[in-house]
Motif scaffolding. Structure first.
Motif, PDB file in Angstrom:
ATOM      1  N   PHE A  11       0.953  -1.194   0.556  1.00  0.00           N
ATOM      2  CA  PHE A  11      -0.395  -0.354   0.114  1.00  0.00           C
ATOM      3  C   PHE A  11       0.415   1.329   0.149  1.00  0.00           C
ATOM      4  O   PHE A  11       0.023   2.608  -1.018  1.00  0.00           O
ATOM      5  N   ASN A  12       1.862   0.874   0.622  1.00  0.00           N
ATOM      6  CA  ASN A  12       2.298   2.404   0.655  1.00  0.00           C
ATOM      7  C   ASN A  12       3.349   2.322  -0.031  1.00  0.00           C
ATOM      8  O   ASN A  12       4.035   3.928  -0.146  1.00  0.00           O
ATOM      9  N   ARG A  13       3.534   1.832  -1.475  1.00  0.00           N
ATOM     10  CA  ARG A  13       4.798   1.853  -2.370  1.00  0.00           C
ATOM     11  C   ARG A  13       4.084   1.830  -3.662  1.00  0.00           C
ATOM     12  O   ARG A  13       4.865   2.136  -4.750  1.00  0.00           O
ATOM     13  N   VAL A  14       2.301   1.844  -3.967  1.00  0.00           N
ATOM     14  CA  VAL A  14       1.477   2.054  -4.880  1.00  0.00           C
ATOM     15  C   VAL A  14       1.157   3.453  -5.430  1.00  0.00           C
ATOM     16  O   VAL A  14       1.416   4.067  -4.571  1.00  0.00           O
ATOM     17  N   ASP A  15       0.678   3.962  -5.778  1.00  0.00           N
ATOM     18  CA  ASP A  15       0.436   4.965  -6.905  1.00  0.00           C
ATOM     19  C   ASP A  15      -0.487   5.547  -5.994  1.00  0.00           C
ATOM     20  O   ASP A  15      -1.351   4.348  -5.356  1.00  0.00           O
ATOM     21  N   LYS A  16      -0.961   6.325  -5.881  1.00  0.00           N
ATOM     22  CA  LYS A  16      -2.233   7.102  -5.039  1.00  0.00           C
ATOM     23  C   LYS A  16      -3.600   6.797  -5.204  1.00  0.00           C
ATOM     24  O   LYS A  16      -4.280   5.534  -4.643  1.00  0.00           O
ATOM     25  N   TYR A  66     -11.889  10.019  -1.623  1.00  0.00           N
ATOM     26  CA  TYR A  66     -10.818  10.698  -1.381  1.00  0.00           C
ATOM     27  C   TYR A  66      -9.510  10.504  -2.533  1.00  0.00           C
ATOM     28  O   TYR A  66      -8.964  11.807  -2.931  1.00  0.00           O
ATOM     29  N   ARG A  67      -9.457   9.019  -2.504  1.00  0.00           N
ATOM     30  CA  ARG A  67      -8.030   9.112  -3.415  1.00  0.00           C
ATOM     31  C   ARG A  67      -8.212   9.102  -4.855  1.00  0.00           C
ATOM     32  O   ARG A  67      -7.886   9.527  -5.760  1.00  0.00           O
ATOM     33  N   LEU A  68     -10.285   8.700  -5.577  1.00  0.00           N
ATOM     34  CA  LEU A  68     -10.335   8.883  -6.578  1.00  0.00           C
ATOM     35  C   LEU A  68     -11.284  10.210  -6.793  1.00  0.00           C
ATOM     36  O   LEU A  68     -12.335  10.509  -7.190  1.00  0.00           O
ATOM     37  N   PRO A  69     -10.285  11.782  -6.740  1.00  0.00           N
ATOM     38  CA  PRO A  69     -11.385  13.042  -7.604  1.00  0.00           C
ATOM     39  C   PRO A  69     -11.697  12.781  -8.758  1.00  0.00           C
ATOM     40  O   PRO A  69     -10.639  12.283  -9.051  1.00  0.00           O
ATOM     41  N   GLY A  70     -12.590  13.610  -9.007  1.00  0.00           N
ATOM     42  CA  GLY A  70     -13.141  14.170  -9.805  1.00  0.00           C
ATOM     43  C   GLY A  70     -14.536  12.865 -10.681  1.00  0.00           C
ATOM     44  O   GLY A  70     -14.629  12.807 -11.358  1.00  0.00           O
TER      45      GLY A  70
END
Length: 497
Positions: free
Chosen positions: A361-366, A412-416
């Protein structure tokens, strides 16, 4: 007790007529004809001797726990007053951990070498005129440190650990007592503390100087216990442990496993140890998250405490806590005839899997993090099931828990994302903010749906079991305000023209 580095009042500029730059203070020490009185803490020594002495107590966690009790009780409220707080702290340390004095004499050498105010110490050593150290620090602590600074023969005016009056009356009183009025009145005083204004006013020349390298480090800043990083760095001041872990995660564990326990009291104790074990590991995922963010992200979201906390590092302490509490939890919750070795292995596997998912989780893109995030929430809700049987409705409770936690993170992580018509009337899609979602209601609805599915396989009696009713009541109680608001907003469209 402080869980993060807090700058004391003594290190804050006060705008007094005695404020002096470090360069000017050094010049005064070099050229002043009369006696020179130098402060120790954050002046000659760039840290706080009292905090460093207490920090030397061993074992650190035991000393920390004892002083937490002292800080909670605050005995100085009845004897001595607030000014004597450190008398109680250092007195308790010396009484219950007497070997700290031996350890301190050894540690003072390394600390003085690293945190000596070299320029000021050099000026003090080279002085031919009268020189004294005047400090609010405690004599048994100050003398070894002064000796290691190369000022062994210098007179030291300091507080006595078991004489509260020294701290109450302050440095001026101690200096007058030990050095005399004429000496104090003809002296140059160099200090950093606003508490020393009476002494500065009495002296012939006062220099209140903040040294750039001075650093106030509270005792036990590096002592770890599960939840400390979470409460002091990751989510400071939010009561996260009480509201989100104890009143949510742990309550689910209890309601989903306690009905099947043979010894409820032992089960609760063991379940709590498993919770501590789990969060010792899960918290390290937060530490790794901050470390990776600080190193690889352009604009990481790091709290102010991260940059000054000594807990923001990888150590073995959390894993020791996880192992000891995990083994204790497995032992206390072990059903009759169960295998302790198997239970310990399964719990270890659950912790390892959780931590591995957190590393990914910490190492992949948001944007990609929304998927392993769901797995992490599942681990929070269901880790206990790795070693304990659960009631049938646990499937619904944990499923609803995961959905409630995952949806706002997804938003939150997928705005738009087009989630609702625009209120502007232009027809464009609006973005729904995660904090506007009725999350408790979402959880209640999904729990009801999943419970109905469970009842289809486990039987209708699962709906009437007390764990099901308790979970439904708990979720309905938490959603009561949202339900009321939603009911107030609802209307029959058939009545509209």
């Amino acid at each position: 007790m402080h869980d993060s580095t807090i700058v004391p009042e003594s290190l804050v500029a006060c705008g007094s007529r005695h404020d002096t730059s470090p360069a000017e203070a050094l010049r005064l020490v070099r050229s002043f004809d009369g006696p020179v009185l130098l402060d120790l803490d954050e002046t000659l020594y760039l840290r706080n001797s009292t905090e460093d002495f207490i920090d030397t107590a061993w074992p650190g966690f035991a000393a920390y726990a004892v002083l937490r009790v002292v800080e909670t009780v605050k005995p100085w409220r009845w004897i001595g007053g607030e000014a004597t707080r450190d008398n109680w702290r250092i007195g308790t340390t010396m009484a219950l951990f007497p070997w700290t004095m031996v350890l301190w004499r050894r540690r003072a050498r390394a600390l003085s070498a690293e945190f000596a105010n070299a320029d000021l110490v050099d000026e003090a050593r080279s002085r031919a005129g009268p020189l004294a150290i005047v400090t609010a620090g405690f004599r048994p602590v100050v003398l070894p440190l002064a000796a290691e600074l190369g000022l062994a023969g210098t007179p030291v005016v300091s507080a006595r650990p078991f004489v509260p009056a020294d701290r109450r009356t302050g440095k001026l009183h101690m200096a007058l007592r030990d050095l005399g009025g004429p000496c104090v009145g003809a002296s140059l005083v160099v200090t950093d503390s606003v508490d020393d204004l009476p002494l500065l006013d009495r002296a012939a020349r006062g220099a209140r100087t903040i040294w750039p390298a001075a650093h106030y480090r509270p005792a036990f800043s590096a002592v770890y216990y599960p939840g400390r990083y979470l409460s002091s760095v990751k989510r400071p001041g939010t009561s996260y442990i009480r509201r989100n872990i104890l009143q949510d995660d742990f309550l689910i564990w209890i309601l989903c496993s306690l009905p099947l326990a043979g010894a409820p009291v032992l089960h609760l104790a063991g379940l709590f140890l498993l919770l501590v074990s789990f969060w010792a590991v899960y918290e390290q995922g937060y530490v790794d998250n901050d470390l990776v963010g600080a190193r690889h992200e352009d604009n990481p979201r790091l709290s102010a405490g991260f940059h000054r906390s000594e807990l923001a590092r990888r150590t073995a302490a959390p894993w020791l806590w996880a192992a000891l509490c995990g083994l204790g939890g497995v032992a206390l919750t072990l059903p009759p005839g169960g295998s302790f070795v198997q239970g310990a292995a399964l719990w270890s596997a659950a912790l390892a899997a959780t931590y591995i998912v957190f590393l990914v989780f910490n190492r992949v893109d948001k944007a990609t993090r929304v998927w392993p995030f769901a797995a992490l929430q599942f681990a929070r809700g269901a880790a206990f099931a790795a070693v304990l049987p659960a009631v049938p409705v646990a499937v619904a409770a944990i499923g609803a828990y995961v959905v409630e936690k995952w949806i706002p993170y997804f938003v939150y992580r997928l705005p738009g994302q087009p989630v609702a018509p625009s209120r502007s009337g232009g027809g464009a899609a609006a973005v729904l903010e995660p904090w506007t979602l009725p999350l408790h209601t979402i959880r209640l609805v999904f729990f009801a749906i999943l419970t109905a599915l469970v009842a289809g396989t486990a039987g209708v009696q699962a709906l009437l079991a007390w764990p099901t009713l308790a979970l439904f009541g708990l979720m309905a109680f938490r959603a009561r305000k949202e339900l009321s608001a939603l009911a107030g907003q609802a209307s029959w469209i058939a009545r509209r023209r």
